[in-house]
Design a protein around this motif. Structure first.
Motif, short mmCIF file in Angstrom:
data_model
loop_
_atom_site.label_atom_id
_atom_site.label_comp_id
_atom_site.label_asym_id
_atom_site.label_seq_id
_atom_site.Cartn_x
_atom_site.Cartn_y
_atom_site.Cartn_z
N ASP A 79 0.79 -1.31 0.16
CA ASP A 79 0.00 0.02 0.05
C ASP A 79 0.87 1.36 -0.01
O ASP A 79 0.37 2.53 -0.12
CB ASP A 79 -0.97 0.08 1.07
N ALA A 88 0.78 3.82 -3.02
CA ALA A 88 -0.53 4.28 -3.21
C ALA A 88 -0.84 5.28 -2.07
O ALA A 88 -1.43 6.52 -2.20
CB ALA A 88 -1.51 3.18 -3.25
N TYR A 137 -0.99 2.25 -10.28
CA TYR A 137 -2.07 1.42 -10.22
C TYR A 137 -3.08 1.97 -9.36
O TYR A 137 -4.21 1.61 -9.84
CB TYR A 137 -1.52 -0.14 -10.14
N LYS A 138 -3.11 2.39 -8.24
CA LYS A 138 -3.85 2.73 -7.31
C LYS A 138 -3.66 4.04 -6.76
O LYS A 138 -2.64 4.48 -6.22
CB LYS A 138 -3.70 1.87 -6.13
N VAL A 155 -8.50 5.39 -3.77
CA VAL A 155 -9.19 3.95 -3.75
C VAL A 155 -8.56 3.24 -2.86
O VAL A 155 -9.09 2.42 -2.01
CB VAL A 155 -8.73 3.36 -5.12
N LEU A 156 -7.28 3.80 -2.21
CA LEU A 156 -6.82 2.94 -0.92
C LEU A 156 -7.46 3.33 0.17
O LEU A 156 -7.78 2.46 1.20
CB LEU A 156 -5.32 3.32 -0.85
N ASP A 164 -15.24 -0.22 -0.41
CA ASP A 164 -14.62 -0.36 -1.70
C ASP A 164 -15.46 -2.01 -2.38
O ASP A 164 -15.01 -2.61 -3.14
CB ASP A 164 -13.19 -1.08 -1.45
N ARG A 212 -12.25 -4.85 -9.23
CA ARG A 212 -10.87 -5.47 -8.99
C ARG A 212 -10.55 -6.64 -9.46
O ARG A 212 -11.59 -7.55 -9.77
CB ARG A 212 -10.46 -5.37 -7.45
N SER A 235 -7.87 5.78 -11.44
CA SER A 235 -8.13 5.13 -10.27
C SER A 235 -8.99 6.16 -9.49
O SER A 235 -9.91 5.49 -8.91
CB SER A 235 -6.94 4.87 -9.62
#
Length: 342
Positions: free
Chosen positions: A51, A54, A61-62, A66-67, A75, A80, A231
Motif C-alpha cells: 500500500d 498508493a 495502479y492505485k 481508492v486505498l 470498496d 478489482r 483510479s
C-alpha cells in the motif's frame, strides 16, 4: 539506492532522524490458518508494504482515494481483478512467487524461508508488512521481494527497480528494522533479475511522515483529495454513485468559483491543442498520400487501413424481430455524467 526525488521533502533543512525500530517487528497475526476474510480485515487496520506507494500518491495502479475506500470498508462496489482468474496478472504473480523464490536461491545461493505472519512496526502501529521471504545467513541482505512482469510491465523495469517497488521495500525495511532487501523479478516469464536495495533512513523518515498523513484521513473518516487519475475517478463513482437532485450555489464561494474558472481555462487550452493536433496530423497525412509509413528524425508514423470487420446490425434485427428485446433483455447500469454548462 538513489533517493526518490518525487517524494516531497520538508521545507526546512534539517537532518533526517533515523526511524529504526528499537526492537524487532511485532508479529501481529499468524497467517498460516487465517481465512481470507480475516486477512483482509487485518489489512484494513494499517498500511501494508504493497500500500505504501498508493498511500503517498506514487502508485501507477492505485490512487490514495481508492486505498482510502479499501481501508474504510467502502470498496465493495469497486471493480478489482479476480485472484483466481488466469487472465489476470495477479493470478500469475501469486502462482509464480515460489518459483521466483526458488530461482533466486539457485541463482544467488542464498537460502530463503517463508514468514507466516503480518508484521507491525513496534512504534508506528499503522505500518504493517507481509514479507514474501526472509533471506537466511547472508549478512548483506535479509528480505526477498518476489515480482513478475509481463511484456507491458517489463517496461517499468528497464531503468531498474520501479519507484513504487522501491517504496514497498523501504516500507518493509522500516517495519522490520532490516538493512537491505533483494528484489527478484521474473521478466516475461524467462529472465530473472536480482536488484539490491539498501535501507535509506532519510527516505524512510519521509515515507513514515507521508503515510501518517494518509492514515490521518482514514482515522478522521475523511477522503483524501482526488489526484486526477483513472483510479481516483473510479473511486469517486463508487463513493458517490447517485445524485440527489440538490443544486449547490457556489457563486459566493471564491475558492470553488476559482476552481471552476481553472477548469474552463484548461478546457479552452485543450480545445486549442486538439485543433492544432488535428491540423498538423492532416498536413502529414496529406504529404504521405498513399504511403503506409513515414520516418522522421525523432520517430515515425503509420497510416494504414484496418481490416474489414463484421458485426451484428442490432437496430435492424430488433426492427424485424422486436420480441427479442423482451426475450433477451440486458440492463446497463447508469453512471453519473459530469457536464459543464458555461
Amino acid at each position: 539506492m538513489a533517493t526518490i526525488q518525487s517524494i516531497p521533502r520538508p521545507t526546512r533543512q534539517r537532518p533526517a532522524r533515523p526511524v529504526r525500530p528499537a526492537r524487532p517487528a511485532l508479529r501481529l497475526v499468524d497467517t498460516r490458518e487465517l481465512a481470507r476474510a480475516d486477512w483482509l480485515q487485518v489489512r484494513r487496520s494499517g498500511i501494508g508494504s504493497s500500500d505504501a506507494a498508493a498511500a503517498v500518491g506514487l502508485s501507477p495502479y492505485k490512487s490514495p482515494l481508492v486505498l482510502w475506500l479499501e481501508k474504510t470498508g467502502r470498496d465493495a462496489d469497486l471493480q478489482r481483478p479476480d485472484p483466481l482468474d488466469t487472465r489476470e496478472p495477479v493470478y500469475w504473480g501469486t502462482l509464480l512467487e515460489p518459483i521466483v523464490a526458488a530461482a533466486y536461491t539457485q541463482q544467488t545461493g542464498h537460502r530463503v524461508r517463508r514468514l507466516h505472519a503480518v508484521l507491525q512496526h513496534p512504534s508506528v502501529p499503522f505500518m504493517l508488512a507481509n514479507l514474501d521471504r526472509e533471506v537466511l545467513g547472508v549478512p548483506g541482505v535479509q528480505v526477498l521481494e518476489c515480482k513478475t512482469a509481463g511484456e507491458f510491465g517489463a517496461r517499468l523495469w528497464r531503468a531498474g527497480v520501479p519507484e513504487y517497488v522501491q517504496l514497498q521495500v523501504q516500507h518493509q525495511l522500516a517495519v522490520t528494522g532490516r538493512q537491505a532487501a533483494d528484489v527478484a523479478v521474473l521478466l516475461c516469464g524467462q529472465q530473472l533479475e536480482v536488484h539490491r536495495i539498501e535501507r535509506d533512513e532519510a527516505l524512510i523518515a519521509h515515507l513514515i511522515e507521508l503515510e501518517g498523513r494518509f492514515w490521518a484521513y482514514v482515522q478522521k473518516d475523511e477522503p483524501p483529495p482526488a489526484d486526477g487519475s483513472a483510479s481516483a475517478q473510479a473511486a469517486l463513482r463508487c463513493l458517490y454513485p447517485r445524485s440527489s437532485g440538490q443544486t449547490l450555489d457556489w457563486r459566493q464561494d471564491r475558492a470553488m468559483s476559482a476552481l471552476f474558472c481553472d477548469l474552463q481555462a484548461v478546457r479552452g487550452r485543450l480545445a486549442e491543442d486538439s485543433a492544432c493536433e488535428a491540423r498538423i496530423k492532416q498536413q502529414i497525412q496529406q504529404a504521405m498520400g498513399q504511403a503506409s509509413r513515414a520516418r522522421f528524425e525523432s520517430g515515425e508514423v503509420s497510416w494504414r487501413r484496418s481490416q474489414d470487420s463484421r458485426g451484428l446490425d442490432t437496430q435492424r434485427l430488433l426492427a424485424e424481430q422486436p420480441d427479442l428485446l423482451v426475450r433477451f433483455p440486458k440492463t446497463q447500469p447508469g453512471r453519473r455524467r459530469f457536464v459543464i454548462h458555461d
